[in-house]
Scaffold this active site. Sequence first.
Site, PDB file in Angstrom:
ATOM      1  N   ASP A  41      68.837 -45.897  45.029  1.00 27.53           N
ATOM      2  CA  ASP A  41      67.389 -45.743  45.195  1.00 27.53           C
ATOM      3  C   ASP A  41      66.690 -45.510  43.856  1.00 27.53           C
ATOM      4  OD1 ASP A  41      64.907 -44.971  46.821  1.00 27.53           O
ATOM      5  OD2 ASP A  41      65.305 -43.090  45.785  1.00 27.53           O
ATOM      6  N   ASP A  49      68.664 -45.520  54.280  1.00 28.51           N
ATOM      7  CA  ASP A  49      67.444 -44.898  54.805  1.00 28.51           C
ATOM      8  C   ASP A  49      66.242 -45.829  54.706  1.00 28.51           C
ATOM      9  OD1 ASP A  49      67.615 -44.817  52.049  1.00 28.51           O
ATOM     10  OD2 ASP A  49      66.950 -42.747  51.848  1.00 28.51           O
ATOM     11  N   ASP A  75      71.317 -44.753  49.621  1.00 22.79           N
ATOM     12  CA  ASP A  75      69.870 -44.521  49.589  1.00 22.79           C
ATOM     13  C   ASP A  75      69.188 -45.704  48.894  1.00 22.79           C
ATOM     14  OD1 ASP A  75      67.194 -43.464  48.986  1.00 22.79           O
ATOM     15  OD2 ASP A  75      68.033 -41.531  49.558  1.00 22.79           O
ATOM     16  N   HIS A  78      63.783 -47.768  42.259  1.00 26.94           N
ATOM     17  CA  HIS A  78      62.464 -47.255  41.847  1.00 26.94           C
ATOM     18  C   HIS A  78      62.144 -47.660  40.408  1.00 26.94           C
ATOM     19  CE1 HIS A  78      60.964 -44.824  45.146  1.00 26.94           C
ATOM     20  NE2 HIS A  78      62.152 -44.274  45.317  1.00 26.94           N
ATOM     21  N   SER A 110      62.520 -40.980  51.841  1.00 33.20           N
ATOM     22  CA  SER A 110      63.915 -40.589  52.104  1.00 33.20           C
ATOM     23  C   SER A 110      64.027 -39.352  52.986  1.00 33.20           C
ATOM     24  CB  SER A 110      64.646 -40.334  50.782  1.00 33.20           C
ATOM     25  OG  SER A 110      64.729 -41.517  50.035  1.00 33.20           O
ATOM     26  N   GLU A 113      76.377 -39.452  50.317  1.00 28.90           N
ATOM     27  CA  GLU A 113      75.233 -40.252  49.872  1.00 28.90           C
ATOM     28  C   GLU A 113      75.460 -40.860  48.494  1.00 28.90           C
ATOM     29  OE1 GLU A 113      70.425 -39.899  49.018  1.00 28.90           O
ATOM     30  OE2 GLU A 113      71.730 -38.232  48.451  1.00 28.90           O
TER      31      GLU A 113
END
Length: 506
Positions: A275, A317, A11, A279, A66, A270
């Site tokens: 991710d 993604d 991700d 962020h 996502s 995953e």
Amino acid sequence: TIKNVIIMIGDGMGPQQVGLLNSYAKYAPNSIYKAKGRTTAMEKVMAAGTLGYAYHEAANVLVTDSAASATQFATGVHAGSEMIGCDQFGDSAKTILETAKELGKSTGLVSDTRMTHATPAAFAAHQSHRSKENEIAIDLLNNEVDVMLSGGLRHWIPTEASDKNSALHQQLKTRTGGKLKIKSKRKDSRNLLAEAEKKHYALAFTKSQLKQAKGSKILGLFSYSGMPNGIQETLTKNDPNRTIPTLKEMTMKALDVLSKNNKGFFLMVEGGQIDWAGHNNDVGTMLHEMLKFDETIEYVYEWAKNRDDTLVIISADHETGGFGFSYSRRNLLEPKDLPGNLFKGEKFRPNFNFGSYDILDKLYNQKLDYPDIMTQFDALPPSQQTPDSLVEIVNKNTQFPITQAEAAAVLATEENEYYVAGHQYLGAKTFPKVHDFKEFYVYSNEVRYDLLGRVVGKYQNTVWATGTHTNTPVPLIAVGPKNVTAQFGKMMHTTEWAQYAIKALR
């Protein structure tokens, strides 16, 4: 013919995140890949399989989140922003996992986030919005996904479990080995754990319980919310007292259970916290998340590589953060002599600082992720929440020391000019003070993590474009029989590769 399909999603893993892993493996003086010829599993699967490129925009917009992206590669149809398991018009869409079930195959979902989080949810739930995690948990259970291993216990236990004096709270404390925070996010009295047992699931809350779990159906929930981040996993991996399984260990168990079905299986794995680190503009943590995912890829590749009945797809993604190493005007190299003919009587004197390899080891040596650093800071008495205190915590846990002025910049706030009353993230009257691209730093108080990431960027030779996602196309790797994988070797939308995967499974 293909019997098994395994989809592995990093991700937030764009080419930049793959580049970070590669730079570390190839150039870090003390890289953990030294004994492996400085070759990552990612590099191995790229060499063995077919390499393509996936673009991933959700329906009618330039950038995906996502939930929409996962829905698109779970169903093969376009989805609207933040939807789970439905098409862009809001109708339920059949997923590859549901197709596998119809074919009598076993199914599994593994994630280091929460089982009800966007990516796993999109494969077996159908909801109008990704935030409906309590409803998503019910969907997952009703769909009877055979193996579900992740975090997020809070969405599976009744509201009564939050009462520390209740019998249920005590019972859950005992069952989880006393290691998990027992608090419900549900608004009802449904005990989904009890419902799962009625459906013949073995329950697991610790690494040893997972190891001992028998049967063809397992529900493993190993944390209150997200599972340990990559740094925590690296630091505790070899601790004999560790009670939480790693992403690789969950994947091993899932393959072990699912592969017993002679009709085959579908599994989605995953690496979801790549991710989260993106962020947060937190490079050190992002490196450890990539290491965690790469170790899991290694295991899956070794499991599948000599089989002609298994398709493994590795992709993402979207990309998160707009990350990169970059050259700068700070800290220029001292001129030096070179032995070559062209430099006789002349010094090697590059115009800029192009970044030194020791940065990579320093990134690896980070001891806490940025959220944990700020959690320590926020736990101090208000009178001690000063720039000096932040300097102390940051400099103890990372190898890129910051100054008092830089700490003050991380803590600075301003009026939120994009205030929206009642909004989950924009409902705060004040916001951390971002000096450029401020519109793209959206997660209220969490933006302090990004400010820290941007402050240390000059010491790390790193840059970030955003605190959210970019629409940079992402790697798409397919490993398996060449007659199936060849079609993946081009530029395509995620819905297209999803359709190939669904067709292969059929």
